[in-house]
Design a protein around this motif. Structure first.
Motif, short mmCIF file in Angstrom:
data_model
loop_
_atom_site.label_atom_id
_atom_site.label_comp_id
_atom_site.label_asym_id
_atom_site.label_seq_id
_atom_site.Cartn_x
_atom_site.Cartn_y
_atom_site.Cartn_z
N THR A 98 45.88 39.85 5.41
CA THR A 98 45.37 39.05 4.31
C THR A 98 45.03 39.96 3.15
O THR A 98 44.11 40.77 3.22
CB THR A 98 44.11 38.28 4.74
N ARG A 99 45.76 39.79 2.05
CA ARG A 99 45.52 40.60 0.85
C ARG A 99 44.41 39.99 -0.01
O ARG A 99 43.71 40.69 -0.73
CB ARG A 99 46.82 40.70 0.05
N SER A 360 51.08 51.42 -0.72
CA SER A 360 50.02 51.61 -1.71
C SER A 360 49.40 50.30 -2.19
O SER A 360 48.53 50.30 -3.06
CB SER A 360 50.56 52.37 -2.92
N ILE A 361 49.82 49.17 -1.63
CA ILE A 361 49.33 47.86 -2.05
C ILE A 361 47.80 47.81 -1.94
O ILE A 361 47.19 48.37 -1.03
CB ILE A 361 49.97 46.75 -1.19
N LEU A 362 47.18 47.11 -2.91
CA LEU A 362 45.73 46.95 -2.93
C LEU A 362 45.36 45.49 -2.70
O LEU A 362 46.18 44.58 -2.88
CB LEU A 362 45.17 47.42 -4.27
N ILE A 363 44.13 45.27 -2.31
CA ILE A 363 43.65 43.91 -2.08
C ILE A 363 43.48 43.16 -3.40
O ILE A 363 43.40 43.77 -4.47
CB ILE A 363 42.32 43.91 -1.31
N ARG A 364 43.41 41.81 -3.31
CA ARG A 364 43.17 40.96 -4.48
C ARG A 364 42.08 39.94 -4.13
O ARG A 364 42.38 38.81 -3.72
CB ARG A 364 44.44 40.26 -4.93
N ASP A 374 54.69 35.96 -4.19
CA ASP A 374 55.67 36.68 -3.35
C ASP A 374 56.28 37.90 -4.01
O ASP A 374 57.18 38.53 -3.45
CB ASP A 374 56.77 35.74 -2.89
N ILE A 375 55.85 38.26 -5.22
CA ILE A 375 56.36 39.46 -5.86
C ILE A 375 55.54 40.65 -5.39
O ILE A 375 54.33 40.68 -5.58
CB ILE A 375 56.29 39.35 -7.38
N PRO A 376 56.16 41.65 -4.73
CA PRO A 376 55.39 42.83 -4.30
C PRO A 376 54.72 43.49 -5.49
O PRO A 376 55.35 43.73 -6.52
CB PRO A 376 56.44 43.73 -3.66
N GLN A 377 53.42 43.78 -5.35
CA GLN A 377 52.67 44.42 -6.41
C GLN A 377 51.80 45.52 -5.82
O GLN A 377 51.36 45.41 -4.69
CB GLN A 377 51.78 43.41 -7.12
N THR A 378 51.57 46.58 -6.58
CA THR A 378 50.76 47.68 -6.10
C THR A 378 49.44 47.77 -6.84
O THR A 378 48.65 48.66 -6.58
CB THR A 378 51.50 49.02 -6.28
N GLU A 379 49.20 46.85 -7.79
CA GLU A 379 47.95 46.84 -8.51
C GLU A 379 47.18 45.57 -8.22
O GLU A 379 47.77 44.52 -8.05
CB GLU A 379 48.19 46.94 -10.02
N SER A 380 45.87 45.68 -8.15
CA SER A 380 45.03 44.50 -7.89
C SER A 380 44.76 43.75 -9.18
O SER A 380 45.02 44.25 -10.26
CB SER A 380 43.70 44.93 -7.27
#
Length: 380
Positions: A98-99, A360-364, A374-380
């Protein structure tokens, strides 16, 4: 068991050539969860470790205590999920977690655990939107007649009250939300106002159980306000305030006899659920007027386990859609509250499409379903 082929975009079908197994983690609030789910819809394990005994003395979730409990419980939950599934960690094909949205510290525990597992095992990783997972749960659990897109979904939990149009596994449009408090949070607060002991399912469930225990007097409760009539939106703050004023005027919960508590709790639950009924009917009419061809109403989230809510919505949907029937779909109660099965299932279409996240993905902690989730993102 149910095949996912009818739920994922047509362009992804060539990728479904073998069984894909996901180890999923969920830690957005006060449940530490791990599960193993397959692309054919098999639930190989489902571990949920509750924290109610920790938080009851605080009257709600204590953020620091919740994080501590997740740190304590997550390794064992993962170990039990793999053991119950009779699978080694190296045999898992992907790791999901769970992000967001959720409590920042709690999300961080699951995120760190998932990223560490994925990196150590060299497995792909997917961060999942918590409410997307709730919305998609019935596509797993409602075989042989699962809901078909587009469907309307009512998401009711401790953190959210949403009416959402689901057009696909990754496309959602929020039609209505609450302008103040969520229905789950207000259930919890009213339960605490009445000094009801927590049940095994938490404070909100204890109110439902209390009301169901015996008939309530209808003459002891104050007039409950009807919120935003005719408007596609929710508001529960007025209802919360009405109960609080009544309890305070009576000298507090200790001054209320059981009969009065029953009457107050019953009136509150009836009015809160009545608001959901009204807004669902408005949303169904809107979908009909837009010619969207909605044939299913999905109700999910922790509050969807409430038996009174299930019964009332069943009646209201039938009465409102006699000319153009809409089917009401609930997950089983144990998959309405937070769990990792729904996280693994919601991640599946992305794994099968190769649409995964970087380590490197961060939580949101704040994350709208209106976003492209559904777009991979590395910034919260």
């Amino acid at each position: 068991m149910l095949s996912p082929s009818r739920f994922w975009p047509r362009g992804h079908r060539h990728l479904r050539t073998r069984l894909f197994t996901v180890l999923a983690l969920e830690s957005s609030a006060d449940d530490t969860c791990a599960a193993v789910v397959t692309s054919t819809g098999q639930i190989l394990s489902n571990i949920v470790v509750k924290q109610h005994h920790i938080h009851e003395d605080f009257g709600g979730i204590h953020p620091y205590k919740a994080v501590q409990a997740h740190q304590l419980n997550m390794p064992g939950a993962v170990q039990r999920a793999l053991r119950d599934a009779n699978i080694a960690a190296a045999q898992v094909d992907g790791i999901a977690f769970t992000r967001g949205p959720g409590m920042t510290g709690c999300l961080g525990v699951g995120c760190s655990a998932a990223k560490t597992l994925a990196a150590a095992l060299n497995k792909p990783l997917v961060g999942v939107h918590h409410m997307q997972a709730h919305a998609l749960t019935p596509t797993l659990t409602s075989a042989p007649n699962p809901p078909t897109f587009p469907f309307l979904t009512l998401l009711v939990s401790g953190g959210h009250t949403l009416l959402v149009l689901a057009s696909s596994a990754s496309q959602f449009r929020v039609l209505a939300t609450t302008v103040d408090e969520s229905i789950g949070r207000v259930f919890d607060k009213v339960s605490r106002m009445l000094a009801l002991p927590w049940s095994a399912k938490g404070p909100g469930a204890s109110l439902e159980e209390f009301v169901a225990a015996s008939p309530a007097r209808e003459d002891v409760a104050p007039l409950m306000p009807r919120a935003m009539p005719g408007v596609l939106g929710f508001s529960f703050a007025g209802l919360h305030s009405a109960v609080e004023r009544f309890v305070t005027a009576q000298g507090g919960a200790a001054s209320l006899d059981v009969s009065t508590k029953h009457g107050l709790a019953s009136a509150f639950q009836r009015t809160a659920v009545g608001q959901l009924e009204e807004k669902v009917v408005l949303a169904l009419r809107w979908c009909r007027d837009q010619g969207l061809g909605v044939r299913h109403l999905v109700v999910s989230g922790g509050v969807a386990s409430n038996s009174y809510l299930r019964d009332r919505l069943g009646h209201s949907v039938i009465n409102a859609t006699r000319q153009d029937p809409v089917s009401l779909v609930f997950p089983p109660p144990e998959l309405c509250t937070d769990n990792a099965v729904m996280i693994g299932w919601a991640s599946m279409h992305r794994f099968l499409a190769g649409n995964t996240d970087e380590y490197s993905i961060l939580i949101r902690p704040k994350w709208s379903l209106d976003d492209d989730i559904d777009i991979p993102q590395t910034e919260s």
